[in-house]
Each structure stands twice: as structure tokens, then as C-alpha cells.
Design an enzyme around this catalytic site. Structure first.
Site, PDB file in Angstrom:
ATOM      1  CG  ASN A  46      -2.397  18.319 -23.680  1.00  0.00           C
ATOM      2  OD1 ASN A  46      -1.503  18.499 -23.051  1.00  0.00           O
ATOM      3  ND2 ASN A  46      -2.540  17.255 -24.385  1.00  0.00           N
ATOM      4  CD  GLU A  48      -6.403  14.994 -24.582  1.00  0.00           C
ATOM      5  OE1 GLU A  48      -6.985  13.767 -24.300  1.00  0.00           O
ATOM      6  OE2 GLU A  48      -5.312  14.777 -25.417  1.00  0.00           O
ATOM      7  CB  CYS A  57      -2.851  23.077 -28.317  1.00  0.00           C
ATOM      8  SG  CYS A  57      -3.495  22.122 -29.729  1.00  0.00           S
ATOM      9  CD  GLU A  59       1.329  24.119 -28.689  1.00  0.00           C
ATOM     10  OE1 GLU A  59       0.415  23.647 -28.092  1.00  0.00           O
ATOM     11  OE2 GLU A  59       1.785  23.626 -29.662  1.00  0.00           O
ATOM     12  CB  CYS A  88      -2.176  21.965 -34.019  1.00  0.00           C
ATOM     13  SG  CYS A  88      -3.314  23.326 -33.561  1.00  0.00           S
ATOM     14  CB  CYS A  91      -1.304  26.464 -31.776  1.00  0.00           C
ATOM     15  SG  CYS A  91      -2.489  25.564 -30.557  1.00  0.00           S
TER      16      CYS A  91
HETATM   17  N1  THU Z   1      -1.525  19.094 -28.626  1.00  0.00           N
HETATM   18  C1  THU Z   1      -0.960  20.326 -28.198  1.00  0.00           C
HETATM   19  O1  THU Z   1      -1.194  20.613 -26.714  1.00  0.00           O
HETATM   20  N2  THU Z   1      -0.171  20.832 -28.921  1.00  0.00           N
HETATM   21  C2  THU Z   1       0.278  20.502 -30.045  1.00  0.00           C
HETATM   22  O2  THU Z   1       1.315  21.440 -30.652  1.00  0.00           O
HETATM   23  C3  THU Z   1       0.055  19.584 -30.609  1.00  0.00           C
HETATM   24  C4  THU Z   1      -1.245  18.801 -29.783  1.00  0.00           C
HETATM   25  C5  THU Z   1      -2.608  18.461 -27.895  1.00  0.00           C
HETATM   26  C6  THU Z   1      -3.900  18.303 -28.512  1.00  0.00           C
HETATM   27  C7  THU Z   1      -4.455  17.186 -27.833  1.00  0.00           C
HETATM   28  O3  THU Z   1      -4.791  17.150 -26.457  1.00  0.00           O
HETATM   29  C8  THU Z   1      -3.189  16.171 -28.002  1.00  0.00           C
HETATM   30  O4  THU Z   1      -2.127  17.031 -28.100  1.00  0.00           O
HETATM   31  C9  THU Z   1      -3.312  15.090 -29.145  1.00  0.00           C
HETATM   32  O5  THU Z   1      -3.560  15.955 -30.179  1.00  0.00           O
END
Ligand code: THU
Length: 143
Positions: A46, A48, A57, A59, A88, A91
């Protein structure tokens, strides 16, 4: 740890990718590893952003990297996080574009494991086949 079990190998690669997570806001680090039919594996973490909604994310990073290398068919995705979080909704939709049968291995940092498919995660999915004329094929002609 090196393992000959292809599932454990993919999880190990996702765990490694998780170490690259850029998550200064949520502090929730996620790693992904996506195996294409070619045998190649694409990793993701991920990433941000200070404008929170622009975060992406793990994925989707893995899938977009793979798509950009020409991959269109995938066999398995491993996702690793501290809480064994499942992909999520966004994704799930992006994964469904490239196949409902892709295995999704959800793991934590220890022994937690769950094995599903994209279709388990997104039943009754809207896919390219839902369109009156299949969209992507037209663009694929240009490849
Ligand atoms: N996130 C992912 O990378 N994958 C997931 O399956 C769930 C959420 C990340 C997005 C964000 O950077 C952090 O987790 C908190 O939501």
C-alpha cells in the site's frame, strides 16, 4: 524462509513486499504478491498519500504492475497484513476484471491462512462479460 509449497512461497513474497509499505497515516502495512499464468510474480504494497483518498492498496499496485507488463491472466494472489485483512471492495472489483477464478490467499504475519477465490469475495460480479459488447477486447486489438 524459503518453502517449496507454492502457496507459502507466494505468501512469503507478499510478506516481503509488505516491508515496503508506505503507510505513515494508517500505520497499517499490507503486502501482496500476484502470480500470473506466465509464472511471473508481481508484488505490491500500500502507498498512502497526505490527501488520504489518493492512497492505493497493495493488491491494486500488484495488479496494475502486472497489467502494465502485459499480463492478463492470474492464478493466485497472496495478501498479508497483521490482522489477516481481506481485499477491500475496490480491489475485489479490479481483480474481477481479470478473472473470477483467481485464488486469493489471505494471511497474517504468523500462521493465519484463508484460501478463497475472487468469485467468493465478489459474488454476482460485474465483469467485462456484463457489457453488451465486451469492452477490453477492442483495445486488446491494438496490442
Ligand atoms: N489496505 C490495503 O492495502 N489492502 C487491503 O486489503 C485493505 C486496506 C490499505 C489501504 C490503506 O493504506 C491502509 O490499508 C488502511 O486502510
Amino acid at each position: 524462509m524459503s518453502s517449496k509449497d507454492p502457496i507459502e512461497e507466494l505468501i512469503a513474497l507478499a510478506k516481503k513486499a509488505r516491508n515496503q509499505a508506505y503507510a505513515p497515516y494508517s500505520r497499517f502495512r499490507v503486502g501482496a504478491a500476484l502470480r500470473a499464468a506466465s509464472g511471473r510474480v508481481y508484488s505490491g504494497c500500500n502507498v498512502e498519500n497526505a490527501s488520504y483518498g489518493l492512497s492505493i492498496c497493495a493488491e491494486r499496485v500488484a495488479l496494475f504492475k502486472a497489467a502494465c507488463e502485459g499480463e492478463r491472466t492470474f492464478t493466485a494472489l497472496a495478501v498479508v497484513s497483521e490482522t489477516m485483512a481481506s481485499p477491500c471492495g475496490a480491489c475485489r472489483q479490479v481483480l474481477a476484471e481479470f478473472g473470477l477464478d483467481t485464488k486469493v490467499l489471505v494471511a497474517d504475519l504468523e500462521d493465519g491462512r484463508e484460501v478463497l477465490t475472487v468469485s467468493d469475495l465478489l459474488p454476482a460480479a460485474f465483469t467485462p462479460a456484463s457489457l453488451p459488447r465486451p469492452g477490453p477486447e477492442h483495445q486488446e486489438e491494438d496490442r
